[in-house]
Design an enzyme around this catalytic site. Structure first.
Site, PDB file in Angstrom:
ATOM      1  N   ASP A 111      13.431   4.758 -10.576  1.00 55.49           N
ATOM      2  CA  ASP A 111      12.652   5.067 -11.767  1.00 55.49           C
ATOM      3  C   ASP A 111      11.226   4.540 -11.642  1.00 55.49           C
ATOM      4  O   ASP A 111      10.997   3.332 -11.669  1.00 55.49           O
ATOM      5  CB  ASP A 111      13.327   4.449 -12.991  1.00 55.49           C
ATOM      6  N   ASP A 142       5.025  11.600 -12.217  1.00 53.16           N
ATOM      7  CA  ASP A 142       6.304  10.964 -12.502  1.00 53.16           C
ATOM      8  C   ASP A 142       7.408  11.608 -11.682  1.00 53.16           C
ATOM      9  O   ASP A 142       7.820  12.731 -11.944  1.00 53.16           O
ATOM     10  CB  ASP A 142       6.628  11.069 -13.988  1.00 53.16           C
TER      11      ASP A 142
END
Length: 513
Positions: A122, A327
């Site tokens: 992440d 991202d």
């Protein structure tokens, strides 16, 4: 530049019916260490772990699932060239499991004696944590048919190299909650999903690496991470059941710790292959011929934020400046109104195929086009972003091709968002993206993630030389591994429904208390 000039992936075979592993070969490459990460619905995963009701990778259900998952992101807060090469040791295999809620994850090996842990990757959070000395942890993953994979639980007492991080450590952000400076440093991370949190104490232990050369010298990299004693919310249902690997910009993240200890340069790269597999490489500072743009580091919670200055779709170019977050944990690309409108309307005006009328419940994308049954390929206008500093960022995979009941359709895989734009995985496919935290730049270079500098386009692609039409790319649907038969639209099983609900969850960090 060759990313891994002589790497290959060794398939070890099924350890049990639920899991398989890929071991990294020793190979020549950059001053970095790395491991592979994989897309949960990629062909490799489906081939190894065929789950009941798993959506076909190119079906409309697949893209609805991925888009729904991405929408939950909106709540998230938002070394040297001659360095010796370092990689994960044999045993730090990447494992791709159908039931795991995160789309990208990898195996890491920690402690003495070492244990493996299957952690979610992440870039939107910072802390690396593992389930630790807990009584209510997820201890196994189950597959359809009854087989299961036992998961390890970390214990500081079981590792001779483990030490607790005291409250007077610079990494302890809540020293004011300690009884004394020598007390164990507590942490609690709350996430934005239904009372989900991880609570425990910070510890330091060995993350096992080896030099990536003929000597294969063991390198015990001491990293700080969370001993997660209490997990709540969806952690009990299978999302990141065996830990989370934060890749953010804060001092507590693993990339920051490795850089501070002089183990790897303060930079890493993520490569996204066309098959859903990829690599993450710590210490990779990219190459002199990569394209770059500055990172916009904004406090108090920095992200990998860049500035786009121009958008080109076919022959239509618009000067439009906006910020966007790169991202890796977001499947598709989300753009605020002005950027979304410029790209989508320009694309639509140049599209040669008939617009496919769809609903939100059928497909998550607004601009989709029907393919004629007798067409083997189609052309679409090329999409290109210009970044701050002038570097060009061609988008090689702006589309998805989806078989519907009546025809195949292709869609422009972008969606509108109200707050900040997000450059998702689909716009990164075909690139090795370098997050250089030392120079505060984001770099990119075409890569297939395995053999180096081959073209990022595995699909046939040609720029139109006709003066009558703007530049376009050629797309061959047969090259996308679309099944020859339409997907089964029957009702999915209860087990599959649970799996989907987990895949929709995206961790959104609020605070470290």
């Amino acid at each position: 530049m060759v990313w891994y000039s002589s790497c290959r992936i060794l398939f070890l075979g099924l350890l049990i019916l639920l899991a398989s592993s890929w071991v990294l070969d020793r190979c020549e490459g950059f001053g970095e260490f790395g491991f592979e990460f994989h897309h949960r619905f990629s062909d490799q995963v489906v081939g190894v772990l065929p789950g009941d009701g798993l959506p076909n990778r190119d079906s409309s259900k697949y893209y609805r699932v991925m888009a729904h998952r991405d929408r939950l992101i909106r709540g998230r807060r938002l070394a040297n060239e001659d360095q010796s090469l370092v990689t994960f040791s044999d045993g730090n295999e990447t494992v791709r499991v159908d039931a795991l809620g995160f789309l990208h994850y990898a195996n890491v090996t920690v402690g003495t004696p070492s244990d493996w842990f299957m952690v979610a990757l992440d870039t939107g959070s910072d802390l690396f944590w593992l389930p630790c000395d807990c009584t209510n942890c997820v201890r196994e993953l189950k597959a359809p048919g009854g087989s299961s994979l036992d998961l390890n639980i970390y214990s500081p007492n079981a590792s001779s190299t483990s030490t607790k991080v005291p409250c007077n450590s610079t990494l302890c952000t809540r020293g004011d909650r300690c009884a004394s400076p020598e007390s164990d440093c507590p942490y609690q991370i709350r996430y934005l999903s239904n009372g989900t949190s991880s609570t425990g104490v910070l510890v330091e232990d060995v993350l096992h690496l080896v030099s990536n050369d003929k000597s294969s010298k063991a390198i015990p990299a001491r990293v700080t991470f969370g001993c997660g004693q209490v997990q709540t919310g969806v952690f009990h249902d299978g999302a990141a059941p065996n830990g989370l690997f934060g890749l953010g910009l804060e001092d507590i993240s693993v990339p920051s710790v490795l850089a501070k200890e002089g183990i790897a340069a303060n930079s890493f790269s993520m490569c996204f292959g066309n098959d859903g597999a990829g690599r993450i490489s710590f210490g990779d500072k990219g190459s002199v011929d990569q394209r770059e743009t500055p990172l916009n580091i904004r406090q108090p919670h920095p992200t990998y934020n860049i500035t786009v200055t121009k958008i080109s779709v076919g022959g239509n170019t618009g000067d439009l400046e906006f910020d966007a977050v790169f991202d890796s944990g977001t499947s598709f690309t989300y753009l605020t109104d002005a950027a979304y409108t410029l790209i989508s309307e320009s694309f639509n005006s140049l599209a040669l195929d008939k617009r496919y009328q769809t609903t939100d419940s059928e497909l998550p994308f607004e601009y989709c086009y029907a393919l004629s049954p007798n067409k083997d390929s189609f052309q679409y206008p090329a999409v290109n972003l210009t970044m701050k500093g002038g570097s060009s960022y061609p988008v090689y995979h702006p589309l998805v091709v989806i078989p519907m009941k009546d025809t195949d359709v292709y869609c422009l895989a972008i969606m509108k968002i109200e707050d900040i734009s997000i450059i998702g995985q689909n716009f990164m496919t075909g690139y090795r993206v370098v997050f250089d935290r030392e120079k505060l730049i984001l770099g990119w270079k075409e890569s297939d993630c395995y053999t180096g500098e081959t073209s990022a386009r595995t699909l046939p692609s040609n720029r139109s030389s006709s003066s009558a039409r703007p530049p376009a790319s050629s797309f061959d649907p047969e090259a996308t591994n679309i099944p020859s038969q339409r997907p089964n639209t029957s009702t999915t099983s209860a087990a599959y429904s649970l799996s989907i609900s987990l895949s929709l969850f995206f961790f959104s960090i609020l605070a470290i208390l």
